[in-house]
Design a protein around this motif. Structure first.
Motif, short mmCIF file in Angstrom:
data_model
loop_
_atom_site.label_atom_id
_atom_site.label_comp_id
_atom_site.label_asym_id
_atom_site.label_seq_id
_atom_site.Cartn_x
_atom_site.Cartn_y
_atom_site.Cartn_z
N CYS A 54 30.30 40.02 32.02
CA CYS A 54 31.72 39.96 32.41
C CYS A 54 32.39 41.32 32.30
O CYS A 54 33.17 41.70 33.17
N LYS A 58 33.95 43.30 35.51
CA LYS A 58 35.34 43.77 35.55
C LYS A 58 35.40 45.28 35.76
O LYS A 58 36.27 45.78 36.47
N GLU A 59 34.46 45.99 35.16
CA GLU A 59 34.41 47.44 35.31
C GLU A 59 34.09 47.82 36.76
O GLU A 59 34.63 48.79 37.30
N LYS A 61 34.80 46.07 39.42
CA LYS A 61 35.68 45.36 40.36
C LYS A 61 36.09 46.22 41.56
O LYS A 61 36.06 45.73 42.69
N SER A 86 31.80 34.94 38.64
CA SER A 86 33.13 35.54 38.76
C SER A 86 34.20 34.63 38.17
O SER A 86 35.08 35.09 37.43
N CYS A 89 33.98 34.51 34.39
CA CYS A 89 34.44 35.76 33.80
C CYS A 89 35.94 35.97 34.04
O CYS A 89 36.51 36.99 33.64
N LEU A 91 37.50 36.57 36.80
CA LEU A 91 37.71 37.71 37.70
C LEU A 91 37.85 37.17 39.10
O LEU A 91 36.91 36.61 39.65
#
Length: 96
Positions: A54, A58-59, A61, A86, A89, A91
């Motif tokens: 996760c 996110k990093e 994205k 996704s 997480c 996101l």
């Protein structure tokens, strides 16, 4: 009149310096699909994503649209399991 102009110029200069010092620095993300390797098991099976997965998702994205446009990666990042990862997480899937 000159004194007032000098005061305003000094005030603007101080404000500009503070803005540069206090503004958060934007960190550049290096787009590398290999950064998503901690997500491989979750994307290719029904196992839940790890915390590291996760975090990496996110990093990365800002890179996801590029991955979706890449024919070699599209089947992985657009798969139903990738969407589940996704969602787990928290996101949102980008609209590219």
């Amino acid at each position: 009149m000159v004194m007032i102009k000098a005061s305003w110029m000094s005030l603007f200069a101080i404000a500009a310096v503070l803005l540069v010092i206090l503004a958060p620095a934007a960190e550049a993300v290096t787009c590398s699909p290999m950064q998503l390797s901690p997500c491989a098991a979750a994307i290719t099976s029904s196992s839940p994503p790890s915390a590291l997965c996760c975090a990496k998702l996110k990093e990365q994205k800002p890179c996801l649209c590029g991955y979706m446009r890449n024919p070699s990666l599209r089947r992985f990042v657009s798969s139903p399991n990738a969407r589940k990862v996704s969602n787990r997480c928290r996101l949102p899937i980008p609209r590219c």
